[in-house]
Design an enzyme around this catalytic site. Structure first.
Site, PDB file in Angstrom:
ATOM      1  N   ARG A  83      15.300  37.792  33.444  1.00 29.76           N
ATOM      2  CA  ARG A  83      15.532  36.607  34.272  1.00 29.76           C
ATOM      3  C   ARG A  83      16.495  35.637  33.586  1.00 29.76           C
ATOM      4  O   ARG A  83      16.496  35.501  32.366  1.00 29.76           O
ATOM      5  CB  ARG A  83      14.222  35.857  34.547  1.00 29.76           C
ATOM      6  N   ASP A 139       3.401  32.804  25.982  1.00 31.62           N
ATOM      7  CA  ASP A 139       4.748  33.263  25.608  1.00 31.62           C
ATOM      8  C   ASP A 139       4.727  33.900  24.227  1.00 31.62           C
ATOM      9  O   ASP A 139       4.063  33.405  23.309  1.00 31.62           O
ATOM     10  CB  ASP A 139       5.719  32.091  25.575  1.00 31.62           C
ATOM     11  N   LYS A 193      17.030  31.580  34.367  1.00 34.45           N
ATOM     12  CA  LYS A 193      16.452  30.510  35.182  1.00 34.45           C
ATOM     13  C   LYS A 193      17.057  29.170  34.755  1.00 34.45           C
ATOM     14  O   LYS A 193      16.951  28.787  33.588  1.00 34.45           O
ATOM     15  CB  LYS A 193      14.935  30.439  35.000  1.00 34.45           C
ATOM     16  N   HIS A 207       5.722  38.258  31.856  1.00 34.88           N
ATOM     17  CA  HIS A 207       6.705  37.862  32.849  1.00 34.88           C
ATOM     18  C   HIS A 207       8.111  38.334  32.506  1.00 34.88           C
ATOM     19  O   HIS A 207       9.087  37.866  33.095  1.00 34.88           O
ATOM     20  CB  HIS A 207       6.703  36.337  33.012  1.00 34.88           C
ATOM     21  N   ASP A 261       2.846  35.938  29.890  1.00 33.67           N
ATOM     22  CA  ASP A 261       3.977  35.074  30.237  1.00 33.67           C
ATOM     23  C   ASP A 261       5.235  35.689  29.649  1.00 33.67           C
ATOM     24  O   ASP A 261       5.263  36.880  29.360  1.00 33.67           O
ATOM     25  CB  ASP A 261       3.742  33.642  29.749  1.00 33.67           C
ATOM     26  N   ASP A 262       6.267  34.870  29.446  1.00 37.57           N
ATOM     27  CA  ASP A 262       7.526  35.414  28.949  1.00 37.57           C
ATOM     28  C   ASP A 262       7.342  36.077  27.592  1.00 37.57           C
ATOM     29  O   ASP A 262       6.708  35.515  26.698  1.00 37.57           O
ATOM     30  CB  ASP A 262       8.567  34.300  28.809  1.00 37.57           C
TER      31      ASP A 262
END
Length: 418
Positions: free
Chosen positions: A291, A215, A293, A258, A236-237
């Site tokens: 996103r 991240d 989540k 991501h 990743d994020d």
């Protein structure tokens, strides 16, 4: 050098050092001009010299250069700190704490770290009114390949997190970071922190069983946070906001990971996200675009979140995801609605999803006041709704019990929300 004339060469000096020498030279000239130039005797000469030496001492005495880990223990005694060429020993944190308000920390050399399986962090900085920056030519190289095994924080080697920021009324700017072992900047319990011009490059971990869970910025239990004009290449994020209020993420470029995420929200001590603006960003060559989540069977809330002017380029899985049944690895069962998503605005998100991907995926319960620029108000309170948009014309609600798999692959993969 403090009392030298204008012939001192400054091309190899840092900008801060040049500024100091310029200041001292100017003070010396002013002092000399105040003295009758026709009176030259030993006393006046000594007075001039003594004054300049005192000025020199006042400028340089409060500066610390850290070239070994032991130097960090003295950081609280200084307000100008330079991080030079240093290898942080394995299993130890470059920890700067007890800092005075107004302290400036400048990374000027190459920072590396010894190898050990541990949780980290590799660097931790605490304080109020702290300025952290990086000078041209510096680099913080974590050499993450020594830990990478494709599992990230989900097993395998124990990997150290990179940077724990515990800062208030402070700033971080112009840092160059390479090859994270796992998570990057942990922004936790921070208030009024501005992060600008940070470059995170973990692209060398783009291979099978390479980097994972890298991240860029993780935000938790923090308020009034700004992250602007940063570049993140990771797996990743780019940004993950797990909790916090009044957060701005603007003008950033995210690549290879991501995408940009609110969440996952739930199953933590703090599970409230409120007042987030994510605008003027680019997400490219990533699995997801943007996103939201929330965690299955958890409690909390997400409210007042805006995504605006986001360009998506070559997204492989889903352009826009809003889901209320998140568990690590993807959606698990019907959403439980314990973390309601309210006042969500998505405006001018545009770009392309690759042919096997999905433009929009929504699977939530207990949501309200959603404003998509191409749609009217969405109200989803007590029912569970699933929705997927594979192409612009495919915009029908899907009721409970129907899955996404029955949608055909799209002929057109571009979407625009004007």
């Amino acid at each position: 050098m403090c009392v030298a004339d204008g012939g001192v060469k400054t091309d190899r000096l840092s900008p801060a050092m040049v500024d100091k020498l310029t200041f001292l030279r100017g003070v010396g000239k002013q002092f000399w001009d105040l003295t009758d130039a026709r009176i030259v005797n030993r006393n006046i000469t000594m007075l001039r010299l003594g004054t300049l030496l005192l000025l020199c001492g006042s400028v340089f005495a409060n500066e610390l250069t850290i070239n070994k880990i032991e130097d960090a223990a003295k950081a609280g005694q200084f307000t100008n700190i330079k991080i030079g060429n240093i290898q942080v020993p394995a299993g130890q944190t470059l920890h700067l704490k007890g800092l005075k308000a107004g302290t400036k920390i400048d990374f000027v050399g190459k920072v590396t770290f010894g190898f050990k399986q541990w949780e980290g962090p590799l660097i931790k900085i605490e304080g109020k009114g702290i300025t952290v920056t990086g000078s041209p030519g510096h680099v913080i190289d974590c050499d993450g390949k020594r830990w990478w095994d494709g599992k990230g924080g989900n097993g395998g080697t124990t990997k150290p997190k990179f940077f724990a920021a515990r800062l208030t009324d402070s700033s971080i700017s112009n840092l160059n970071v390479k090859n994270l072992p796992v998570h990057g900047f942990s922004i936790n319990s921070c208030q009024k922190l501005a992060i600008t011009g940070v470059n995170i490059d973990v692209s060398s971990g783009d291979y099978a069983n390479g980097a994972h869970n890298t991240d860029g910025f993780d935000v938790g239990s923090s308020s009034d946070i700004q992250i602007k004009n940063c570049n993140v290449k990771n797996q990743d994020d780019c940004l993950a906001i797990n909790s916090g209020k009044n957060i701005l993420f603007q003008g950033n470029t995210c690549s290879g990971g991501h995408g940009i995420s609110i969440g996952s929200v739930g199953a933590r001590k703090d599970n409230v996200v409120q007042g987030v603006i994510i605008k003027d960003n680019v997400v490219m060559k990533s699995t997801n675009g943007i996103r939201v989540k929330t965690v299955l069977n958890a409690v909390g809330s997400v409210s007042d979140v805006t995504f605006e002017n986001i360009k998506l380029v070559d997204i492989s899985k889903v352009g826009i995801t809003v889901q209320g049944n998140y568990l690590n690895g993807g959606p698990k069962g019907e959403p439980t609605g314990g973390v309601p998503i309210r006042d969500l605005t998505i405006k001018n998100v545009y770009g392309n999803v690759l042919p096997k991907g999905t433009n929009i995926l929504v699977w939530v319960k207990n949501a309200s006041n959603w404003k998509f620029a191409f749609r009217t108000l969405w109200e989803v309170k007590d029912k569970i709704w699933r929705r997927t948009i594979k192409q612009d014309s495919d915009a029908q609600w899907r009721g409970p019990g129907q899955c996404f798999a029955d949608h055909p692959q799209p002929r057109a993969t571009r979407f625009t929300f004007p």
